[in-house]
Design a protein around this motif. Structure first.
Motif, PDB file in Angstrom:
ATOM      1  N   ASP A 125      27.187  13.323 -31.108  1.00  0.00           N
ATOM      2  CA  ASP A 125      27.982  14.218 -31.955  1.00  0.00           C
ATOM      3  C   ASP A 125      28.433  15.471 -31.200  1.00  0.00           C
ATOM      4  O   ASP A 125      29.495  16.022 -31.481  1.00  0.00           O
ATOM      5  CB  ASP A 125      27.189  14.647 -33.192  1.00  0.00           C
TER       6      ASP A 125
ATOM      7  N   SER B 190      31.595  14.085 -42.442  1.00  0.00           N
ATOM      8  CA  SER B 190      32.007  14.631 -41.141  1.00  0.00           C
ATOM      9  C   SER B 190      32.077  16.148 -41.141  1.00  0.00           C
ATOM     10  O   SER B 190      31.771  16.788 -40.135  1.00  0.00           O
ATOM     11  CB  SER B 190      33.370  14.069 -40.743  1.00  0.00           C
TER      12      SER B 190
ATOM     13  N   VAL C  96      28.579  17.467 -40.805  1.00  0.00           N
ATOM     14  CA  VAL C  96      28.141  17.263 -39.415  1.00  0.00           C
ATOM     15  C   VAL C  96      28.718  18.371 -38.538  1.00  0.00           C
ATOM     16  O   VAL C  96      28.005  18.991 -37.747  1.00  0.00           O
ATOM     17  CB  VAL C  96      28.553  15.868 -38.888  1.00  0.00           C
TER      18      VAL C  96
END
Length: 153
Positions: A8, A77, A80
């Motif tokens: 990530d 997302s 995140v």
């Protein structure tokens, strides 16, 4: 499985910079028998701090247990990204003079969004808190723009 993965970070920071922030100089004997390097404790701590920070803002309106139990493509997302921005900010904190302006700005943007989400002033595609029957819990808060005064009549 963890909410944040090492992959990530590649979207927001170059690997070389991340390694410098982590002081990631593992010795060969620190690699496990399977050939997998253990996760850096500094990184794990920064991620835990960031996740706790996001949870504290969102816990009044959203099911944070469900949000952070997701892995892979099931994750939101935006959450995140916000969590990564917070974690990277925490990693830069020991080096305040070396912190890029963009990192500071992204952290502030993340906090501003979390504050608005906590107040319900923006929309978020996140699972709301529900009761045992699955009904959405709607919190009602009575406030006033005027300060509380103790008037004696």
């Amino acid at each position: 499985m963890m909410f944040i993965t090492d992959d990530d970070y590649s979207v927001l920071v170059r690997k070389e910079i991340k390694d410098i922030l982590l002081e990631d100089y593992f010795k060969e004997e620190e690699t496990s028998a399977s050939g997998i390097k253990p996760r850096n404790m500094k990184l794990v701590t920064a991620e835990q701090m960031a996740i706790s920070q996001v949870k504290n803002y969102l816990s009044g309106k959203y099911n944070v247990g469900l949000i952070f139990s997701k892995t892979g493509d099931e994750r939101n997302s935006h959450i995140v990204m916000i969590t990564l921005d917070c974690a990277l900010y925490h990693l830069y904190t020991p080096f305040p003079r070396k912190m890029p302006e963009i990192r500071d700005q992204r952290y502030q943007d993340a906090i501003d969004w979390l504050k608005l989400a906590a107040k319900g002033q923006n929309t978020a595609d996140l699972p709301p808190i529900t009761d045992e029957s699955g009904n959405t819990m709607i919190g009602i808060k009575v406030t006033s723009k005027y300060p509380l005064e103790n008037n004696r009549w």
